[in-house]
Design an enzyme around this catalytic site. Structure first.
Site, PDB file in Angstrom:
ATOM      1  N   ASN A   1      85.809  64.504   3.512  1.00  0.00           N
ATOM      2  CA  ASN A   1      86.172  65.167   2.247  1.00  0.00           C
ATOM      3  C   ASN A   1      86.679  64.174   1.213  1.00  0.00           C
ATOM      4  OD1 ASN A   1      85.539  67.741   3.004  1.00  0.00           O
ATOM      5  ND2 ASN A   1      87.597  68.571   2.815  1.00  0.00           N
TER       6      ASN A   1
ATOM      7  N   TYR B   1      89.064  76.636  19.743  1.00  0.00           N
ATOM      8  CA  TYR B   1      88.739  75.237  20.062  1.00  0.00           C
ATOM      9  C   TYR B   1      89.755  74.681  21.065  1.00  0.00           C
ATOM     10  CZ  TYR B   1      87.630  70.291  19.034  1.00  0.00           C
ATOM     11  OH  TYR B   1      87.279  68.959  19.103  1.00  0.00           O
TER      12      TYR B   1
ATOM     13  N   ARG C   1      93.005  78.182  15.409  1.00  0.00           N
ATOM     14  CA  ARG C   1      92.513  76.960  16.062  1.00  0.00           C
ATOM     15  C   ARG C   1      92.332  77.163  17.564  1.00  0.00           C
ATOM     16  NH1 ARG C   1      93.970  72.434  12.189  1.00  0.00           N
ATOM     17  NH2 ARG C   1      93.385  70.907  13.725  1.00  0.00           N
TER      18      ARG C   1
ATOM     19  N   PRO D   1      98.518  70.897  12.759  1.00  0.00           N
ATOM     20  CA  PRO D   1      99.519  70.047  13.418  1.00  0.00           C
ATOM     21  C   PRO D   1     100.230  69.114  12.423  1.00  0.00           C
ATOM     22  CG  PRO D   1      97.508  70.109  14.712  1.00  0.00           C
ATOM     23  CD  PRO D   1      97.197  70.777  13.396  1.00  0.00           C
TER      24      PRO D   1
ATOM     25  N   GLN E   1     102.033  66.341  13.125  1.00  0.00           N
ATOM     26  CA  GLN E   1     101.977  64.909  13.438  1.00  0.00           C
ATOM     27  C   GLN E   1     101.046  64.695  14.633  1.00  0.00           C
ATOM     28  OE1 GLN E   1     105.967  63.779  14.523  1.00  0.00           O
ATOM     29  NE2 GLN E   1     106.161  65.368  16.069  1.00  0.00           N
ATOM     30  N   ARG E   2     100.415  63.543  14.656  1.00  0.00           N
ATOM     31  CA  ARG E   2      99.538  63.240  15.790  1.00  0.00           C
ATOM     32  C   ARG E   2      99.345  61.733  15.894  1.00  0.00           C
ATOM     33  NH1 ARG E   2      94.145  66.029  15.318  1.00  0.00           N
ATOM     34  NH2 ARG E   2      95.200  67.857  16.084  1.00  0.00           N
TER      35      ARG E   2
ATOM     36  N   ASN F   1      91.422  61.863  16.325  1.00  0.00           N
ATOM     37  CA  ASN F   1      90.597  61.882  15.106  1.00  0.00           C
ATOM     38  C   ASN F   1      89.727  60.628  14.970  1.00  0.00           C
ATOM     39  OD1 ASN F   1      93.045  63.576  14.694  1.00  0.00           O
ATOM     40  ND2 ASN F   1      91.983  64.108  12.818  1.00  0.00           N
TER      41      ASN F   1
ATOM     42  N   VAL G   1      88.992  65.464   7.031  1.00  0.00           N
ATOM     43  CA  VAL G   1      89.735  64.840   5.945  1.00  0.00           C
ATOM     44  C   VAL G   1      89.069  63.549   5.449  1.00  0.00           C
ATOM     45  CG1 VAL G   1      91.388  63.601   7.448  1.00  0.00           C
ATOM     46  CG2 VAL G   1      92.053  64.286   5.157  1.00  0.00           C
TER      47      VAL G   1
HETATM   48  P1  NAD Z   1      79.591  67.105  15.869  1.00  0.00           P
HETATM   49  O1  NAD Z   1      79.749  68.515  15.401  1.00  0.00           O
HETATM   50  O2  NAD Z   1      79.027  66.116  14.930  1.00  0.00           O
HETATM   51  O3  NAD Z   1      78.739  67.061  17.215  1.00  0.00           O
HETATM   52  C1  NAD Z   1      78.670  68.099  18.141  1.00  0.00           C
HETATM   53  C2  NAD Z   1      77.226  68.234  18.582  1.00  0.00           C
HETATM   54  O4  NAD Z   1      77.132  69.295  19.569  1.00  0.00           O
HETATM   55  C3  NAD Z   1      76.285  68.649  17.433  1.00  0.00           C
HETATM   56  O5  NAD Z   1      75.143  67.828  17.435  1.00  0.00           O
HETATM   57  C4  NAD Z   1      75.937  70.095  17.744  1.00  0.00           C
HETATM   58  O6  NAD Z   1      74.686  70.498  17.235  1.00  0.00           O
HETATM   59  C5  NAD Z   1      75.997  70.095  19.259  1.00  0.00           C
HETATM   60  N1  NAD Z   1      76.209  71.421  19.829  1.00  0.00           N
HETATM   61  C6  NAD Z   1      77.113  72.353  19.444  1.00  0.00           C
HETATM   62  N2  NAD Z   1      76.991  73.462  20.207  1.00  0.00           N
HETATM   63  C7  NAD Z   1      76.006  73.205  21.101  1.00  0.00           C
HETATM   64  C8  NAD Z   1      75.405  73.960  22.151  1.00  0.00           C
HETATM   65  N3  NAD Z   1      75.803  75.204  22.441  1.00  0.00           N
HETATM   66  N4  NAD Z   1      74.398  73.400  22.874  1.00  0.00           N
HETATM   67  C9  NAD Z   1      73.969  72.143  22.592  1.00  0.00           C
HETATM   68  N5  NAD Z   1      74.499  71.376  21.600  1.00  0.00           N
HETATM   69  C10 NAD Z   1      75.493  71.922  20.873  1.00  0.00           C
HETATM   70  O7  NAD Z   1      81.031  66.635  16.380  1.00  0.00           O
HETATM   71  P2  NAD Z   1      81.552  65.205  16.855  1.00  0.00           P
HETATM   72  O8  NAD Z   1      82.627  64.798  15.940  1.00  0.00           O
HETATM   73  O9  NAD Z   1      80.431  64.291  17.119  1.00  0.00           O
HETATM   74  O10 NAD Z   1      82.247  65.601  18.238  1.00  0.00           O
HETATM   75  C11 NAD Z   1      81.615  65.400  19.489  1.00  0.00           C
HETATM   76  C12 NAD Z   1      82.556  65.831  20.607  1.00  0.00           C
HETATM   77  O11 NAD Z   1      83.771  65.067  20.550  1.00  0.00           O
HETATM   78  C13 NAD Z   1      82.953  67.302  20.540  1.00  0.00           C
HETATM   79  O12 NAD Z   1      82.977  67.833  21.839  1.00  0.00           O
HETATM   80  C14 NAD Z   1      84.342  67.253  19.972  1.00  0.00           C
HETATM   81  O13 NAD Z   1      85.112  68.359  20.394  1.00  0.00           O
HETATM   82  C15 NAD Z   1      84.882  65.937  20.521  1.00  0.00           C
HETATM   83  N6  NAD Z   1      85.945  65.385  19.655  1.00  0.00           N
HETATM   84  C16 NAD Z   1      85.648  64.870  18.419  1.00  0.00           C
HETATM   85  C17 NAD Z   1      86.681  64.384  17.613  1.00  0.00           C
HETATM   86  C18 NAD Z   1      86.418  63.785  16.257  1.00  0.00           C
HETATM   87  O14 NAD Z   1      87.366  63.389  15.577  1.00  0.00           O
HETATM   88  N7  NAD Z   1      85.186  63.664  15.804  1.00  0.00           N
HETATM   89  C19 NAD Z   1      88.002  64.445  18.074  1.00  0.00           C
HETATM   90  C20 NAD Z   1      88.261  65.015  19.314  1.00  0.00           C
HETATM   91  C21 NAD Z   1      87.216  65.469  20.105  1.00  0.00           C
HETATM   92  N1  UDP Z   2      93.142  67.828   5.183  1.00  0.00           N
HETATM   93  C1  UDP Z   2      93.460  67.699   3.827  1.00  0.00           C
HETATM   94  N2  UDP Z   2      92.455  67.803   2.924  1.00  0.00           N
HETATM   95  C2  UDP Z   2      91.163  68.001   3.271  1.00  0.00           C
HETATM   96  C3  UDP Z   2      90.835  68.121   4.651  1.00  0.00           C
HETATM   97  C4  UDP Z   2      91.859  68.035   5.574  1.00  0.00           C
HETATM   98  O1  UDP Z   2      94.628  67.508   3.465  1.00  0.00           O
HETATM   99  O2  UDP Z   2      90.306  68.074   2.366  1.00  0.00           O
HETATM  100  C5  UDP Z   2      94.225  67.692   6.180  1.00  0.00           C
HETATM  101  C6  UDP Z   2      94.294  68.809   7.209  1.00  0.00           C
HETATM  102  O3  UDP Z   2      95.079  69.888   6.732  1.00  0.00           O
HETATM  103  C7  UDP Z   2      94.923  68.102   8.390  1.00  0.00           C
HETATM  104  C8  UDP Z   2      94.398  66.663   8.283  1.00  0.00           C
HETATM  105  O4  UDP Z   2      93.969  66.519   6.925  1.00  0.00           O
HETATM  106  O5  UDP Z   2      96.322  68.080   8.257  1.00  0.00           O
HETATM  107  C9  UDP Z   2      93.250  66.353   9.233  1.00  0.00           C
HETATM  108  O6  UDP Z   2      92.273  67.351   9.065  1.00  0.00           O
HETATM  109  P1  UDP Z   2      90.871  67.337   9.831  1.00  0.00           P
HETATM  110  O7  UDP Z   2      90.226  68.655   9.559  1.00  0.00           O
HETATM  111  O8  UDP Z   2      90.130  66.109   9.493  1.00  0.00           O
HETATM  112  O9  UDP Z   2      91.246  67.199  11.383  1.00  0.00           O
HETATM  113  P2  UDP Z   2      92.311  67.913  12.359  1.00  0.00           P
HETATM  114  O10 UDP Z   2      93.194  68.820  11.575  1.00  0.00           O
HETATM  115  O11 UDP Z   2      91.466  68.648  13.340  1.00  0.00           O
HETATM  116  O12 UDP Z   2      93.060  66.775  12.911  1.00  0.00           O
END
Ligand code: NAD
Ligand code: UDP
Ligand code: UDP
Length: 315
Positions: A190, A145, A142, A274, A276-277, A174, A187
């Protein structure tokens, strides 16, 4: 005049909701995306709007445009996607941040970074306040990232100290909702897709690990409030829903709301998952007057409707 706004990663899940909301507010929006994980499908409804512009570009390379505000969202976000090409993930986070900050410096734009609760790693402090420095493995699967996002935060604060940039750092927890990619392995997507298709629900480990799920509309509100806050408010600030669920509880909610007969299928827990979060959102409440409104069950219902329609279309 309304600010002209750049959204990198604007064709992604959160980015497309954000672009849509900014257009509703009357802004000009430039969406920059290389479609690595995002899709044109997400922004097709916006293409007719004369205030919306789409640019295919990889933010690892310099970008010369004229804007007033930047939301930097470009980065693959689900574990399956960011682990597919981990070197690229670090490059997007770090080189992307440098380019976006260089751009913000040149045009004197305000710039917001989409950081993540992953900067806390597998947290030993619960719930997580912004002061907590985290528990991140620097060499695990991980790390591309987590460490990429941590380095991006460092760059944001150094550009502020060194060049006096107006920065905002949001630590997003999340997030779920309509527009999620059905195969991104997260999650919520899925479980809903499995339940709707009558497949077993894949729980990694025993399902006692916890997460706190924020509906995307609430999240976008939080990001916009942070962007519009006074210049001395830089964050980092947690944006997430503080109501915590075990993954097993989430599975049960999804099975109930889809009326599914799916059973639970326990699979091995991925490395460094992780345990817990849960965000401490005191700062967001006090400084931004923001807190989430959408309850898990209501948000999950809307997300089920979205996936139901999507699956019917592709059947
Ligand atoms: P997502 O994958 O749907 O969106 C990311 C977008 O970035 C996509 O459209 C992808 O094509 C674009 N992208 C990737 N690499 C690129 C590059 N090199 N140049 C231009 N565009 C590029 O993900 P999301 O869930 O919408 O997440 C958006 C942002 O929020 C991310 O930075 C992510 O780290 C952050 N974030 C999301 C979550 C969540 O739960 N969804 C949680 C924490 C942080
Ligand atoms: N997870 C799961 N089944 C799935 C996908 C994810 O049990 O089909 C679990 C995963 O191991 C994690 C939590 O759900 O503990 C959240 O996973 P996700 O990939 O959505 O986000 P992140 O781990 O980045 O918080
Ligand atoms: N940059 C960009 N757009 C701009 C201005 C800069 O993409 O409008 C890039 C530039 O290519 C550089 C990075 O942002 O690699 C950092 O810029 P900065 O001015 O901070 O550093 P320098 O150019 O001095 O390396």
């Amino acid at each position: 005049m309304k600010p002209r706004i750049l959204v990198t990663g604007g064709a992604g899940f959160i980015g497309s909701h954000l672009c849509s909301r900014l257009l509703e507010r009357g802004h000009e929006v430039l969406c920059v995306d290389n479609f690595y994980t995002g899709s044109k499908q997400n922004i097709i409804p916006l293409l007719d709007n004369p205030r919306f512009e789409l640019m295919r570009h990889d933010i690892c390379f310099p970008l010369y445009v004229e804007v007033d505000e930047i939301y930097n969202l470009a980065c693959p976000a689900s574990p399956i996607h960011y682990q597919f090409d981990p070197v690229q993930t670090t490059k997007v986070s770090v080189n992307g941040a440098i380019n976006v900050l260089g751009l913000a410096k040149r045009v004197k734009a305000k710039v917001l970074q989409a950081s993540t609760s992953e900067v806390y790693g597998d947290p030993t402090v619960h719930p997580q306040p912004e002061e907590y420095w985290g528990n991140v493995n620097p060499i695990g699967i991980r790390s591309c990232y987590d460490e990429g996002k941590r380095c991006a935060e460092t760059l944001f604060f150094d550009y502020r100290r060194q060049h006096n940039l107006r920065i905002k750092v949001a630590r997003i927890f999340n997030t779920y909702g309509p527009g999620m990619h059905p195969n991104d392995g997260r999650v919520v997507s899925n479980f809903i897709v499995q339940a709707l298709q009558g497949q077993d629900i894949t729980i990694y480990g025993e399902g006692d690990q916890t997460r706190s799920f924020c509906y995307v509309d609430d999240l976008v509100d939080g990001l916009m409030k942070l962007m519009n806050s006074p210049d001395d408010i830089t964050g980092p600030i947690n944006i997430g829903n503080p109501v915590e669920f075990s993954i097993l509880e989430l599975a049960k909610v999804v099975i109930e709301l889809t009326n599914s007969r799916s059973k639970i299928d326990k699979r091995p827990l991925p490395q460094d998952d992780p345990k817990q979060r849960k965000p401490n959102i005191t700062k967001a409440k006090e400084i931004l007057d923001w807190e989430p409104r959408v309850q898990l069950r209501d948000g999950i219902r809307k997300t089920i409707d979205y996936f139901d329609e999507l699956l019917k279309k592709s059947a």
